[in-house]
Design a protein around this motif. Structure first.
Motif, PDB file in Angstrom:
ATOM      1  N   PHE A 112       0.687  -1.224  -0.220  1.00 16.26           N
ATOM      2  CA  PHE A 112       0.023   0.447  -0.514  1.00 16.26           C
ATOM      3  C   PHE A 112       0.695   1.304  -0.023  1.00 16.26           C
ATOM      4  O   PHE A 112       2.029   1.208   0.216  1.00 16.26           O
ATOM      5  CB  PHE A 112      -1.191  -0.202   1.419  1.00 16.26           C
ATOM      6  N   LYS A 201      -8.548  10.478   5.419  1.00 19.64           N
ATOM      7  CA  LYS A 201      -7.598   9.369   5.188  1.00 19.64           C
ATOM      8  C   LYS A 201      -8.056   8.947   3.434  1.00 19.64           C
ATOM      9  O   LYS A 201      -8.493   8.330   3.231  1.00 19.64           O
ATOM     10  CB  LYS A 201      -7.731   8.243   5.891  1.00 19.64           C
ATOM     11  N   ARG A 300      -6.384  -0.768   3.871  1.00 20.91           N
ATOM     12  CA  ARG A 300      -5.801  -1.661   4.198  1.00 20.91           C
ATOM     13  C   ARG A 300      -6.897  -2.935   4.759  1.00 20.91           C
ATOM     14  O   ARG A 300      -7.869  -2.794   5.123  1.00 20.91           O
ATOM     15  CB  ARG A 300      -4.504  -1.679   5.288  1.00 20.91           C
ATOM     16  N   ASP A 303      -8.050  -2.109   8.372  1.00 25.53           N
ATOM     17  CA  ASP A 303      -9.611  -1.243   8.122  1.00 25.53           C
ATOM     18  C   ASP A 303     -11.092  -1.712   7.473  1.00 25.53           C
ATOM     19  O   ASP A 303     -11.699  -0.995   8.263  1.00 25.53           O
ATOM     20  CB  ASP A 303      -9.190  -0.178   7.777  1.00 25.53           C
ATOM     21  N   ASP A 319      -7.441   3.590  14.589  1.00 27.38           N
ATOM     22  CA  ASP A 319      -7.227   4.414  13.152  1.00 27.38           C
ATOM     23  C   ASP A 319      -6.674   5.775  13.879  1.00 27.38           C
ATOM     24  O   ASP A 319      -8.120   6.130  14.374  1.00 27.38           O
ATOM     25  CB  ASP A 319      -8.633   4.085  11.967  1.00 27.38           C
TER      26      ASP A 319
ATOM     27  N   ILE B   5       4.856   0.543   1.385  1.00 26.98           N
ATOM     28  CA  ILE B   5       5.559  -0.188   1.843  1.00 26.98           C
ATOM     29  C   ILE B   5       4.827  -1.441   1.664  1.00 26.98           C
ATOM     30  O   ILE B   5       3.325  -1.800   1.096  1.00 26.98           O
ATOM     31  CB  ILE B   5       4.671   0.134   2.978  1.00 26.98           C
ATOM     32  N   ARG B  40      -0.104  11.723  12.466  1.00 27.09           N
ATOM     33  CA  ARG B  40      -1.120  10.951  12.650  1.00 27.09           C
ATOM     34  C   ARG B  40      -2.215  10.744  11.302  1.00 27.09           C
ATOM     35  O   ARG B  40      -2.546   9.818  11.499  1.00 27.09           O
ATOM     36  CB  ARG B  40      -2.434  12.293  13.855  1.00 27.09           C
ATOM     37  N   GLN B  41      -1.342  12.430  11.053  1.00 27.44           N
ATOM     38  CA  GLN B  41      -1.915  11.762   9.361  1.00 27.44           C
ATOM     39  C   GLN B  41      -1.156  10.742   8.407  1.00 27.44           C
ATOM     40  O   GLN B  41      -2.176  10.413   7.422  1.00 27.44           O
ATOM     41  CB  GLN B  41      -1.540  13.619   8.816  1.00 27.44           C
ATOM     42  N   LEU B  42       0.106  10.700   8.552  1.00 25.99           N
ATOM     43  CA  LEU B  42       0.285   9.497   7.671  1.00 25.99           C
ATOM     44  C   LEU B  42       0.156   8.129   8.005  1.00 25.99           C
ATOM     45  O   LEU B  42       0.048   7.292   7.127  1.00 25.99           O
ATOM     46  CB  LEU B  42       2.191   9.800   7.533  1.00 25.99           C
ATOM     47  N   ALA B  43       0.250   8.027   9.360  1.00 26.83           N
ATOM     48  CA  ALA B  43      -0.512   7.321  10.431  1.00 26.83           C
ATOM     49  C   ALA B  43      -1.932   6.402   9.821  1.00 26.83           C
ATOM     50  O   ALA B  43      -1.806   5.317   9.325  1.00 26.83           O
ATOM     51  CB  ALA B  43      -0.148   6.489  11.560  1.00 26.83           C
ATOM     52  N   GLY B  44      -3.032   7.158   9.607  1.00 27.91           N
ATOM     53  CA  GLY B  44      -3.897   7.086   9.091  1.00 27.91           C
ATOM     54  C   GLY B  44      -3.861   6.791   7.903  1.00 27.91           C
ATOM     55  O   GLY B  44      -4.798   5.882   7.051  1.00 27.91           O
ATOM     56  N   HIS B  45      -3.527   7.368   6.625  1.00 26.20           N
ATOM     57  CA  HIS B  45      -3.296   7.089   5.625  1.00 26.20           C
ATOM     58  C   HIS B  45      -2.867   5.819   5.192  1.00 26.20           C
ATOM     59  O   HIS B  45      -2.972   5.247   4.067  1.00 26.20           O
ATOM     60  CB  HIS B  45      -2.199   8.015   4.499  1.00 26.20           C
ATOM     61  N   LEU B  46      -1.378   5.164   6.073  1.00 25.35           N
ATOM     62  CA  LEU B  46      -1.288   3.465   5.876  1.00 25.35           C
ATOM     63  C   LEU B  46      -2.027   2.988   6.415  1.00 25.35           C
ATOM     64  O   LEU B  46      -1.622   1.722   6.295  1.00 25.35           O
ATOM     65  CB  LEU B  46      -0.343   4.395   6.088  1.00 25.35           C
ATOM     66  N   GLY B  47      -2.519   3.036   7.461  1.00 29.95           N
ATOM     67  CA  GLY B  47      -3.177   2.219   8.279  1.00 29.95           C
ATOM     68  C   GLY B  47      -2.618   1.676   9.396  1.00 29.95           C
ATOM     69  O   GLY B  47      -2.899   0.103   9.372  1.00 29.95           O
ATOM     70  N   VAL B  48      -1.786   2.307   9.754  1.00 28.12           N
ATOM     71  CA  VAL B  48      -0.792   2.004  10.882  1.00 28.12           C
ATOM     72  C   VAL B  48      -0.611   2.427  12.084  1.00 28.12           C
ATOM     73  O   VAL B  48      -1.839   3.053  12.178  1.00 28.12           O
ATOM     74  CB  VAL B  48       0.441   1.604   9.814  1.00 28.12           C
TER      75      VAL B  48
END
Lengths: 366, 125
Positions: A112, A201, A300, A303, A319, B5, B40-48
């Motif tokens: 991703f 997101k 993902r 998610d 999340d 990733i 927070r934003q990057l973690a949200g985008h990548l789902g981590v």
């Protein structure tokens, strides 16, 4: 009045009919399914769903029609049909979702991507628009303050379709200034939503990430533009209503009356027009995404598991994202599992009872 | 400015994020002064998890590639390698090259691979 609600109910029905298939196989009733199922058993589930939806619609409208015919215009009954249809429709939708859920196919992708670009509100702000909005907010208020002493004790608070007053209340701070206050509040709401859209997101596919991002960015711009345009329309509507108050009470401004009435109709009709235009734009965008990238929604697997009620509710406490793209539907929704989202919802919902109470504080005069 | 990733990669996610950002800096897609997205934003985008991205940013800060200022986020800094870094980087290169040779690669194959990577970086500048 009955026909107005008939139209809104019909629009609601169309929306409910379309929801399960708007993302095609990627979110059929919010579930990721295979092409074979979608063309086969899925079609049967869809037909059954649409059939029962139609039956419910016809029954509710028949009952509402009968009530209106025998009891005269009953606004509360008509509003009730709206909610009844929504509730019944949602229930039917989630039942169909339960039927489809067992055949869900898992996302097998392990790669991703994400963009490092930060979207700032400043980069999506049209200064000219903001100036016009400020003017539309402040000018009528200035006039209302200036002419406040001249306003009669009996003020119109409701007008009919021709722009003639048909409801009055005693002059007070609230009767005159509730509309401007509401106007400011709605501006805040639209700005908060705009901010949310920019923060949404956005998980990208590893393949063709740039193209997918470019098209999604188009969608974001479309949403932001819609928010700005609605904000403008609503603010101008309120400004017109405030000026209409002056026009229908002060003889010195009576000449404005016909222009304001026409203006009000134009403004009110532009709202559904803008919304429909955006919906069409987003539908086209999905088609373009499907054609060029083969995907319309990327998430993902962990998610994907957090969507409930057939893709209507996203609840993911782990999340950090507050705003996510709707899996089924157009635009964004909030992550109910994130406390920040509940804070945003509070901004939207908490003032509503205050405004309702404020209108009840009007002292009606016949 | 896209990072990718891979769940099936042996490297932990935070390492992948840090490496990807370094590649973007090498390609000059990220220049000095660019502000990276909030954790927070990057973690949200990548789902981590938040900590994954926080760790990635901290790593980059330790290597002198970004500087984290509370309130303004992580900013890409100009990378002027210090003496200690030089030694560490040469050791990394030695380890990578040795691994390839031990795996049976010929001198030419190693050189070709190195040139290919260099071309990719410098051509996209």
């Amino acid at each position: 009045m009955f026909y107005l609600f008939l139209i809104t109910n019909a629009a609601l029905m169309l929306l409910l009919m379309w929801m399960p298939v708007m993302r095609k196989t990627e979110a059929f009733f919010g579930v990721r399914v295979s092409g074979e199922y979608y063309a086969g058993e899925g079609k049967r589930v869809l037909r059954s769903y649409r059939f029962w939806l139609t039956m419910i619609f016809l029954t509710v409208e028949a009952i509402a029609g009968l009530i209106t015919h025998y009891r005269g215009e009953v606004n509360s009954a008509n509003v009730f049909t709206n909610f009844l249809l929504m509730f019944a429709g949602m229930l039917l939708y989630t039942l169909s979702y339960q039927r489809v859920k067992p055949v869900a196919i898992q996302e097998r992708e392990t790669r991703f991507a994400a963009s490092l670009t930060v979207r700032r509100l400043a980069g999506y702000t049209n200064l000219f628009l903001e100036l016009v909005l400020a003017l539309a907010l402040l000018l009528p208020v200035g006039l209302l303050i200036y002419y406040y002493p001249e306003l009669p004790e009996k003020l119109p608070v409701h007008w009919n379709a021709k722009g003639e007053p048909d409801g009055w209340a005693r002059k007070s701070f609230l009767t005159v200034f509730l509309l401007p206050i509401l106007g400011v509040y709605l501006n805040i709401v639209f700005l908060a939503v705009k901010h949310g859209v920019l923060q949404t997101k956005l998980t990208l596919p590893a393949e063709q990430a740039e193209e997918y991002l470019r098209l999604k960015e188009k969608g974001i711009v479309m949403m932001v533009q819609l928010m700005d345009r609605l904000r403008l329309v609503v603010t101008v509507l309120f400004a017109t209503l405030e000026l209409n108050l002056l026009a229908t009470t002060l003889e010195s401004h009576a000449l404005w009356r016909p222009y304001l009435t026409v203006g009000l109709w134009v403004i009110v009709l532009s709202i559904p027009f803008l919304v429909i235009l955006s919906i069409l734009g987003m539908v086209n965008l999905d088609a373009e995404l499907r054609e060029k990238v083969g995907r319309v929604y990327v998430q993902r697997p962990n998610d994907a598991e957090c969507w409930y009620w057939g893709g209507l509710i996203y609840y993911n406490p782990s999340d950090p994202a507050v705003f996510v793209e709707k899996l089924v539907g157009i635009g964004m929704t909030v992550n109910m599992g994130n406390w920040r989202a509940l804070f945003y919802l509070a901004i939207f919902l908490v003032p509503i009872p205050f405004f309702v109470l404020a209108t009840m504080a009007f002292e009606p005069i016949k | 400015m896209i990072i990718t990733i891979d769940e099936s990669d042996s490297r932990p996610i935070y390492r992948q994020v840090a490496d990807e950002i370094k590649v973007l800096i090498a390609r000059r897609e990220l220049v000095e002064g660019t502000v990276l997205p909030p954790v927070r934003q990057l973690a949200g985008h990548l789902g981590v998890n938040l900590n994954t991205i926080a760790m990635a940013y901290r790593e980059l800060q330790q290597e002198g590639i970004v500087s984290i200022r509370h309130g303004s986020g992580a900013v890409v800094t100009s990378s002027r390698a210090s003496e200690a870094d030089e030694g560490r980087r040469l050791r990394q290169l030695k380890a990578a090259v040795t691994e390839l040779v031990v795996a049976g690669w010929t001198r030419e194959r190693v050189l070709d691979a190195v040139l290919k990577e260099l071309d990719e970086i410098f051509e996209s500048r």
